[in-house]
Design a protein around this motif. Sequence first.
Motif, short mmCIF file in Angstrom:
data_model
loop_
_atom_site.label_atom_id
_atom_site.label_comp_id
_atom_site.label_asym_id
_atom_site.label_seq_id
_atom_site.Cartn_x
_atom_site.Cartn_y
_atom_site.Cartn_z
N LEU A 799 0.79 -1.13 -0.14
CA LEU A 799 -0.02 -0.13 -0.01
C LEU A 799 0.82 1.19 -0.06
O LEU A 799 0.71 2.13 -0.69
CB LEU A 799 -0.95 0.11 1.27
N TYR A 800 1.93 1.28 0.91
CA TYR A 800 2.65 2.44 0.87
C TYR A 800 3.69 2.61 -0.50
O TYR A 800 3.76 3.74 -0.64
CB TYR A 800 3.81 2.20 2.12
N ALA A 801 4.02 1.49 -1.07
CA ALA A 801 4.58 1.74 -2.29
C ALA A 801 3.65 2.32 -3.17
O ALA A 801 4.18 3.22 -4.13
CB ALA A 801 5.09 0.39 -2.63
N THR A 802 2.37 2.04 -3.39
CA THR A 802 1.54 2.79 -4.39
C THR A 802 1.29 4.02 -4.11
O THR A 802 1.29 4.93 -4.97
CB THR A 802 -0.21 2.08 -4.30
N ILE A 803 1.47 4.44 -2.70
CA ILE A 803 1.28 5.68 -2.40
C ILE A 803 2.50 6.70 -2.91
O ILE A 803 2.65 8.02 -3.06
CB ILE A 803 1.15 5.87 -0.80
N ASN A 804 3.60 5.85 -3.15
CA ASN A 804 4.86 6.48 -3.59
C ASN A 804 5.19 6.28 -4.58
O ASN A 804 6.59 5.86 -4.98
CB ASN A 804 6.11 6.10 -2.20
N SER A 813 11.95 -0.05 -3.60
CA SER A 813 12.48 -0.92 -2.29
C SER A 813 11.30 -1.42 -1.54
O SER A 813 11.26 -2.45 -1.11
CB SER A 813 13.17 0.13 -1.40
N LEU A 814 10.23 -0.72 -1.57
CA LEU A 814 9.03 -1.22 -0.44
C LEU A 814 8.39 -2.52 -1.46
O LEU A 814 7.97 -3.40 -0.81
CB LEU A 814 8.28 -0.11 -0.75
N MET A 820 9.43 -10.03 -0.43
CA MET A 820 10.21 -10.79 0.47
C MET A 820 9.33 -11.17 1.62
O MET A 820 9.33 -12.33 1.93
CB MET A 820 11.36 -9.81 0.87
N ILE A 821 8.73 -10.53 2.31
CA ILE A 821 7.48 -10.86 3.28
C ILE A 821 6.77 -11.92 3.03
O ILE A 821 6.47 -12.76 3.57
CB ILE A 821 7.12 -9.71 4.02
#
Length: 896
Positions: A799-804, A813-814, A820-821
Amino acid sequence: MNTSLGKRLAKTLLVTTVLLFISGIYLTGISVWEGILGENLEKANFQYVFAIHLLVSAPFILLFALYLTSHLIAIKHIRNTRARTAGIYLSLSVVLTSLTGALLIRGVFDFELNASILRNLVYAAHIIIPLLAILLYFRHRKNGRHPIQIEWFWTKLSASTLVLIALTGISVISFDEDEQTLDFLPSLLKVKTDSVIKSESFMLDKYCQGCHQDTHNQWSSSAHKFSSFNNPFYSFSVNNTRAHMLERDGDVVASRFCAGCHDPLPLISGVFDSPSFPSNNEKSAKAGITCTVCHSVISIDSTKGNADFTLQKPTHYPFAFSDSDLLQSFSNVLLKSNPDFHKETFLKPLHKTPEFCGSCHKVHIPEKVNKYRWLRGQNHYDSFLQSGVSGHNVDSFYYPKQAKNNCNSCHMSYQISDEDSGAKMQSISSELSIRDHLFASGNTAIAATLSYDRDSVIQRHKDLLEESVSLDIVGIRENGKINGEFQFLQNESNVNLAANKTYLIEVVIRTKTLGHLFTNGTADSNQLWVQLQLFDDDLEIGSSGKPLATGEIPELETHFIKNFLVDAEGERIKERNVEDIFTSAKSHQIPPGAADVVHFKFTLPSGYSEKLRIDAKLNYRKFDKDYANKSFKAAGLLEQALPTTIISQDSVSIVGDKVKIANSRAKATPPQRLNDYGIGLLRKPSKKQYRQAEEIFKLVEQYGEAQGTMNLVRLYYNEGQLEKAFKKLDYLHSTGIDNSWSAEWYSALISIDNGFINEGIQSLNKLMNIDNWPTAKERGFDFSKDYDLLIKLAETLFLYATINEGDILKYNSLIKEANMIYSRLLSLDPENASAHFGIANIARTQGDSDKANYHSTLYKKYKLDEHSESSAVTLARAKDSYIDKIVNAVVIYSLN
């Protein structure tokens, strides 16, 4: 020495010396390479060389004694002090070498050297003294009448030794062997072999019994021993399944699904696939899970269960199964003198892991079996791994003082043994002990029906069951309603009851020592129920779960703790007919460290004497009466009453308005009892009793117990009352709580829901690193295996990746971290639908359609088919009045 006898002795002695030298260099070389490579290399070749070393040593000692005598006679007139002195020391070194070798042998003499430190010192002396003997031999020959060229001999000896050690290294390098791995789908069991598989290779129980008498005795009454067609209950179900498969598919191949764990020997030998199996003379049908089956597992290939492991026929010591008693005895000497090979072969690190047990105690039903789709079956493994008991669940209601890292601590506890060769002195006692191979659990049916030591084996199971779960008559509510005024039943407290009034009795069931769901395994056919009886001055005025004279339990007003499975038409699964399982209509199973509440409604009679007694029992019977009797009939056995275990019981008397609790000292503290009650209310479906749970947790808070506040956080968060949850968390952060990691978990969730995503990710990452939680680390906890934590972290990273997206470096990186998780989660649980869904989404954003399609397919395979399952439950409710009753979020059982 000039005599003909001396020359012949010298030549023969030379041969035996060379054999001892070569074999000794090989054995020493193995030890050297073990130190270099850091692994055990004492394989089959080592054992044969060791056998040669032992066999040659006896004639060597005899020949040396004869040669020395002959040599002394021949040189008695020679005056060569230096040669004589060196010869004396040489002779002593040979004697000491022989003596140290004899001390290392076990299984021959009454005296055996077992102390590890002393044994290692003797072993070192056995290697060093022959080196001194070589030097003394040089000195003896150098000063003798026929001196040898010392430099040349030394060079040759050194070179030969180095070559032998190098060859030893080459001999232990693992080359690809001419073996193939056979599978037996739909069972996931595999066998690595280079020849035809014979079940006899794994039926060596008598051989094991020779050294492990106590272990064998325990196993002989275990569910492992009676896992196959020697078990009338399993035999009844699997024969029905095989008949169904034969009619449906024209063969019984799909029933291999059962055989991987229950009938491994008939399966791998091929006889299981015959529709006529088992015949009367087929020994493998009654072998069960033998010693060799478990101890020949060389790898656990995933955590999917369904026997996803690989077997390999074990290599034994030379002459282990010889027809000669003498050679068998010699083989035992080899084993006892050098047991590392035996230990390496039969006891691997994997045997001590929960994954080993989970390979069979975790089940999924494949489409080939039910002709529907993949379904989850019984699952001890995940319910243990995702519990507070294992120390992996970040949000458990309760945690043990120390995490349990495997199944053995409960189901293979140490048992005193003074006869078993595997017995060791344990730190917990001063007596020799072995791991219990009865695998005590709850299978009192096998113990009652098949065990040679019936009563003691039943008692062993009962000892594990009793008080593993607590039963607490915690209180009474007014007006017979769940929201009626609550009266807490404490010893010497006051309660107001009146004739012709209706009340609810609140009974709390809490799991205490279990590390998995209660109940599990055959959760559809286990019979656990609450028996509650109500007395007015010793006259029974109401009951629930009271057995009839026939042993049957009246069903409609009884609370059973089981999983109620139905088929596609809504009919109950009553014969463990796995091929028909479609869904669970209702599960009353309780997770480890959790609780449930059972409501009982009653009305006091008009002539109420003000002497009320409430007796409650939590009863357990392995298999319900109907299933047991069908199994007995199919096996040609007489029906018998299977034993009932009272897991826990409670009794409360109310005389006038005064409460008397039987054995009140055994009760938990008041806040603990209330907290358990609140947990049971909190867990009720559809949040139907959240208000009552809130009421109770506030009472727990009044006792100053932080767990009451923590549970209010859980309640408010689940309701979406984030502000209330945050305030309670803020209070916990200021006052402190033992399980502060649980508070951090909810802090993360609230931050994310409020839009503070980066802060939430930081909190989740903090939980992933156990070094951030020193107290938890000391207790053996590790939250990085918590499925929910991993899913939430991966989802939030994505979610944070899509925001950034505008920041390409941060975005990549996100995304990489989220992937990986998810991958870590799949390494723990390959069938996790959420992880496959997440990876598919990531792959789509990366333009990897193949990967996206692959994981989308697996997501669809593993996710619940909620629409179809709901339809089956609707059919079940229309056909079955009991299921119609218990499917409701709140169930009230009537006592009168």
